[in-house]
Design a protein around this motif. Structure first.
Motif, short mmCIF file in Angstrom:
data_model
loop_
_atom_site.label_atom_id
_atom_site.label_comp_id
_atom_site.label_asym_id
_atom_site.label_seq_id
_atom_site.Cartn_x
_atom_site.Cartn_y
_atom_site.Cartn_z
N ILE A 379 0.84 -1.20 0.00
CA ILE A 379 0.00 0.00 0.00
C ILE A 379 0.87 1.25 0.00
CG2 ILE A 379 -1.67 1.32 1.35
CD1 ILE A 379 -2.81 -1.36 2.32
N THR A 402 -4.13 6.34 1.38
CA THR A 402 -3.33 5.25 1.95
C THR A 402 -3.69 5.02 3.41
OG1 THR A 402 -1.56 5.81 0.41
CG2 THR A 402 -0.98 4.42 2.28
N ARG A 405 -6.81 2.89 3.48
CA ARG A 405 -6.52 1.50 3.14
C ARG A 405 -5.77 0.79 4.26
NH1 ARG A 405 -3.61 1.15 -2.49
NH2 ARG A 405 -4.05 -1.08 -2.13
N GLU A 408 -8.20 -0.09 7.03
CA GLU A 408 -9.00 -1.26 6.65
C GLU A 408 -8.18 -2.55 6.79
OE1 GLU A 408 -10.21 -0.36 2.71
OE2 GLU A 408 -11.64 1.21 3.30
#
Length: 415
Positions: A379, A402, A405, A408
Motif C-alpha cells: 500500500i 493510503t 486503506r 481497513e
C-alpha cells in the motif's frame, strides 16, 4: 546420511559465504551431512512458499528469511520457535554479541525465530574528495556564504546537492532508487518520515503517517527528482543495486543507501575507490528532526516442517559464530555481530563498518512488526509511486487514501 535443504534469495555474497560455512560445518559434525541449496528471487519465494504456507511442508530445513516477512510467517506457525534451542545451547555470544536492533528483527511476540545473518542498515555515503577540495570549498562559500560541510539537515543536503549537480560533467548531487518495487522507494519515504519526527504506526497500533511529517517526506522526495532536479531523472527507474552502482561509478556526490553498497564503492575497480566516506543520514530541520536510519536483515530460521530441526540449528549456530560472521562479511554480505563491526581487518578493507555500531545502536529504526506488514508495504509502495513516479496524486491525496486503506487492512487483521 541426512540432507539439509536450504532456501534463500540469490546473491553472490550469500552463496560464497554459505559454501564456506557448509564446508567447515561438515568438518565439525560426527555424522556425514549433505546440503542442497535452492536460491530463488524474493517475489518467487513469497508467492510460491510464503503465501501458500508451503515453506513449512517439509521440503526445507533452513530458510534465510527477510525480516519484513518474519512476523507473518511466524504468526502463521510456519517457522519453528527457537526458544528452547537458544536456552539449551545458545549461539556463541548470545545475546550480547548482537545489537538489540538485530535480535529484535529475528523475534516476534516475545519468541526468537532465527539468528541474524546479513544486515543493512542504511547510512550516508559521500564523496570525501569533493568535500575536501579547496576549489570546491571556495566556490561553495562564494555561492552560499557558509563552509562546505557534510550536511546534517535536509535543507543543508539540498544546498549541497544543488551545488554538485552538474549534468554536463556527468555528476549529480545525489541519486535515489525510486522504482516502485516496494523496496527503497518505501524505505526512503520512511526514513524521511522518521527523520522529521513522524511515525508509521503509533503506540496504539493506528496508522500515523498521514501527518505533517508524512506530507513533508513525500513532497521532499518528489521535489528532489522533479523540482530541484538534483538526482538523475532515471532515478524513477533505478532499484537499490543500480543506484549503488551509479554512486560507485562516481556520478553522485552523496546518497543515503544500504551499508553494503559501501563495499561496492570501495572495490579497487570502482572509480570512487579511496574517495568515499560515511556518516549519519541528515535529519529534519524542525525541533522534532532526528538522525535516523532503517535496517532490515536476513535471519537463518527453521521452517516448521523441517525433518532435521536439531541439525539445522547446529548449522545456524556454526554459521553465526564470530568466525562465521566474519566469513559472511569477507565474502561480500554484511555481518551482524559487534565483533565483525569492530574487527581491524574488516575496518581496513570496508571503512563503512566504522559507523555501523553507532547507527545500529543509536539511530536505527525497524519496520513495524506486524503480520500484515507485507500488505501494508505494498500500500505504501503504491502511495509513493502515485506521487513520485506517476505524479497522479498530491501528497495530501495519496496520504489520505493510503491511511484509509491501511486502517481497513489492520482492522481486518484484528478480526
Amino acid at each position: 546420511m541426512p540432507t539439509l535443504r536450504f532456501i534463500g534469495r540469490p546473491f553472490e555474497g550469500f552463496e560464497r559465504a554459505l559454501q564456506r560455512q557448509i564446508d567447515s560445518f561438515a568438518e565439525h559434525v560426527d555424522d556425514d551431512v549433505t546440503f542442497e541449496r535452492d536460491h530463488r528471487p524474493l517475489p518467487e519465494i513469497h508467492e510460491e512458499l510464503i503465501e501458500t504456507g508451503d515453506i513449512a511442508d517439509g521440503t526445507y530445513d533452513i530458510f534465510l528469511c527477510l525480516s519484513d516477512w518474519l512476523p507473518a510467517v511466524a504468526e502463521a506457525g510456519d517457522l519453528l520457535v527457537l526458544d528452547e534451542f537458544v536456552e539449551e545451547t545458545p549461539p556463541t555470544g548470545w545475546p550480547d554479541g548482537w545489537a538489540d536492533s538485530m535480535r529484535t528483527l529475528v523475534s516476534y511476540d516475545g519468541s526468537t525465530y532465527g539468528v541474524p545473518y546479513h544486515d543493512g542498515p542504511e547510512l550516508f555515503h559521500y564523496r570525501e574528495d569533493l568535500f575536501e577540495s579547496v576549489a570546491e570549498q571556495r566556490a561553495f562559500r562564494a555561492e552560499y556564504g557558509r563552509p562546505l560541510t557534510v550536511p546534517r539537515t535536509w535543507s543543508e543536503f539540498l544546498e549541497v546537492a544543488e551545488f554538485f549537480t552538474r549534468p554536463e560533467e556527468d555528476l549529480w548531487g545525489s541519486v535515489v532508487a525510486a522504482v516502485p518495487d516496494g523496496h527503497n522507494n518505501v524505505y526512503d519515504f520512511l526514513i524521511h518520515l522518521w527523520s522529521r519526527g513522524g511515525q508509521v504506526i503509533d503506540d496504539d497500533g493506528t496508522p500515523a503517517f498521514n501527518s505533517d511529517a508524512g506530507r513533508e517526506a513525500l513532497e521532499f522526495y518528489h521535489d528532489l527528482i522533479h523540482e530541484h532536479e538534483v538526482v538523475p531523472p532515471e532515478s524513477v527507474e533505478l532499484e537499490s543495486v543500480e543506484s549503488g552502482e551509479f554512486y560507485a561509478e562516481g556520478k553522485a556526490a552523496m546518497m543515503w543507501n544500504w551499508a553494503g553498497f559501501g563495499a561496492m564503492a570501495e572495490s579497487e575497480d570502482a572509480p570512487v575507490f579511496g574517495r568515499t566516506n560515511y556518516g549519519l543520514i541528515p535529519r529534519g530541520d524542525d525541533p522534532d528532526g532526528v538522525h535516523t536510519s532503517l535496517t532490515v536483515l536476513y535471519g537463518l530460521t527453521i521452517p516448521a516442517g523441517s525433518n532435521h530441526p536439531e541439525l539445522a540449528y547446529d548449522f545456524i549456530r556454526h554459521a553465526t559464530t564470530t568466525e562465521g560472521d566474519k566469513i559472511t562479511t569477507v565474502e561480500g554480505a554484511s555481518g551482524t555481530r559487534f565483533s565483525t563491526w569492530r574487527d581491524p581487518e574488516i575496518l581496513r578493507s570496508n571503512t563503512f563498518y566504522s559507523v555501523l555500531e553507532e547507527i545500529n545502536t543509536n539511530a536505527v529504526n525497524t519496520l513495524p512488526q506486524l503480520p500484515e506488514y507485507v500488505e501494508l508495504n505494498e500500500i505504501l509502495n503504491e502511495m509513493v509511486e502515485s506521487v513520485v513516479v506517476k505524479r497522479s496524486a498530491t501528497p495530501d491525496e495519496a496520504l489520505a487514501k493510503t491511511e484509509r486503506r491501511a486502517n481497513e487492512l489492520l482492522a481486518e487483521g484484528d478480526e
